[in-house]
Design an enzyme around this catalytic site. Structure first.
Site, PDB file in Angstrom:
ATOM      1  N   GLU A  22      35.093  27.537   2.578  1.00 45.68           N
ATOM      2  CA  GLU A  22      35.903  28.096   2.593  1.00 45.68           C
ATOM      3  C   GLU A  22      35.891  30.085   3.563  1.00 45.68           C
ATOM      4  OE1 GLU A  22      39.008  27.680   0.044  1.00 45.68           O
ATOM      5  OE2 GLU A  22      38.054  25.776  -1.419  1.00 45.68           O
TER       6      GLU A  22
ATOM      7  N   HIS B 171      30.213  40.820   3.516  1.00 42.13           N
ATOM      8  CA  HIS B 171      32.021  41.255   3.524  1.00 42.13           C
ATOM      9  C   HIS B 171      32.282  42.258   2.959  1.00 42.13           C
ATOM     10  CE1 HIS B 171      35.689  39.942   4.136  1.00 42.13           C
ATOM     11  NE2 HIS B 171      36.263  40.485   2.791  1.00 42.13           N
TER      12      HIS B 171
ATOM     13  N   GLU C 112      26.343  48.447   1.971  1.00 42.59           N
ATOM     14  CA  GLU C 112      26.068  46.809   2.454  1.00 42.59           C
ATOM     15  C   GLU C 112      24.353  46.810   2.801  1.00 42.59           C
ATOM     16  OE1 GLU C 112      29.923  45.547   4.921  1.00 42.59           O
ATOM     17  OE2 GLU C 112      28.760  45.914   6.089  1.00 42.59           O
TER      18      GLU C 112
ATOM     19  N   ILE D 175      34.056  31.219  12.306  1.00 41.07           N
ATOM     20  CA  ILE D 175      33.789  30.360  11.190  1.00 41.07           C
ATOM     21  C   ILE D 175      32.893  29.251  11.254  1.00 41.07           C
ATOM     22  CG2 ILE D 175      35.807  29.532   9.258  1.00 41.07           C
ATOM     23  CD1 ILE D 175      37.928  30.753  10.246  1.00 41.07           C
TER      24      ILE D 175
HETATM   25  C1  GRF Z   1      30.178  44.440   7.775  1.00 38.47           C
HETATM   26  O1  GRF Z   1      31.055  45.770   7.338  1.00 38.47           O
HETATM   27  C2  GRF Z   1      29.780  43.240   7.097  1.00 38.47           C
HETATM   28  O2  GRF Z   1      30.162  43.478   6.290  1.00 38.47           O
HETATM   29  C3  GRF Z   1      30.956  42.543   7.954  1.00 38.47           C
HETATM   30  O3  GRF Z   1      30.579  43.139   9.432  1.00 38.47           O
HETATM   31  C4  GRF Z   1      29.852  44.072   9.320  1.00 38.47           C
HETATM   32  C5  GRF Z   1      29.167  44.112  10.532  1.00 38.47           C
HETATM   33  O4  GRF Z   1      28.828  45.485  10.638  1.00 38.47           O
HETATM   34  N1  GRF Z   1      30.690  40.776   7.675  1.00 38.47           N
HETATM   35  P1  GRF Z   1      27.322  45.392  11.642  1.00 38.47           P
HETATM   36  O5  GRF Z   1      27.225  44.485  12.459  1.00 38.47           O
HETATM   37  O6  GRF Z   1      26.632  44.965  10.418  1.00 38.47           O
HETATM   38  O7  GRF Z   1      27.031  46.996  12.050  1.00 38.47           O
END
Ligand code: GRF
Length: 202
Positions: A141, A107, A172, A90
């Site tokens: 936050e 996230h 992602e 954090i």
């Molecule tokens: C991802 O799912 C991201 O959303 C979260 O942590 C994970 C990281 O995965 N914050 P990586 O290390 O990029 O494979």
């Protein structure tokens, strides 16, 4: 001039890989920093010929002192955008202030649902039918700042944490580079909690 990005990692780095694979003239990764010396993400960065730096929180007396050192290293590389990519710490208020509206996080849920470090597990335990991925600007936050991009992922009845997280990660890996490109093109306008994506000038 391309946007200089600093990526902070702690783990496997599949998002870092996606960011690297999708890099165009709009952005370049200037440095990859980790708080974990054994993070596989560092190997990916080295394989791509990038500058890496490991700073250990245990070597600093306070969280603020550690974060100051991270911020100093990023500024020394003239980083204009900080991307958290599986960075399991954090950030202190001082760090967020130094890079105000210039820190992105990804996230693995549809925020504001399921904040925190076990979002995928929590979704399954809750019995939610839909989850997803969120790219947001980091504020003071946890998992809270203005949302830049978001995409839903269905939860299947036979999902495990691994299978669901894998499908979320596939999303992602598209979303994060897209958000960085938008930032680099100057197309993200933040007003309070609301983010406007400006049209492509080109
Ligand atoms: C991802 O799912 C991201 O959303 C979260 O942590 C994970 C990281 O995965 N914050 P990586 O290390 O990029 O494979």
């Amino acid at each position: 001039m391309s946007l200089r990005v600093g990526v902070l990692v702690s783990g496997s780095g599949t998002n870092l890989q996606a960011i690297l694979d999708a890099a165009t003239s709009v952005y370049e990764v200037a440095i990859v920093m980790s708080n974990k010396p054994d993070a596989f993400a560092l190997k990916r960065a080295e394989a791509a010929g990038l500058k890496t730096l490991v700073l250990l929180p245990a070597d600093f007396s306070t969280r603020e002192a550690f974060d100051d050192a991270v911020a100093d290293a990023l500024e020394a590389e003239r980083v204009a955008l900080v991307c958290l990519a599986g960075y399991m710490r954090i950030l202190s208020a001082g760090f967020v202030k130094r890079f105000e509206n210039r820190i992105l996080n990804i996230h693995p849920s549809l925020l504001p649902a399921f904040v925190g470090g076990h979002a995928v597990r929590d979704v399954l335990e809750w019995g939610a039918r839909v989850t997803g991925s969120t790219v947001h600007i980091v504020d003071d936050e946890l998992d809270h700042g203005p949302i830049v991009l978001q995409e839903a992922v269905d939860v299947f009845p036979d999902d495990t944490e691994e299978t669901l997280h894998e499908r979320i990660k596939a999303v992602e890996h598209r979303l994060y580079p897209a958000a960085i490109r938008l930032f680099g093109e100057g197309r993200i306008r933040v007003e309070g909690r609301r983010v406007t994506i400006l049209p492509d000038a080109g």
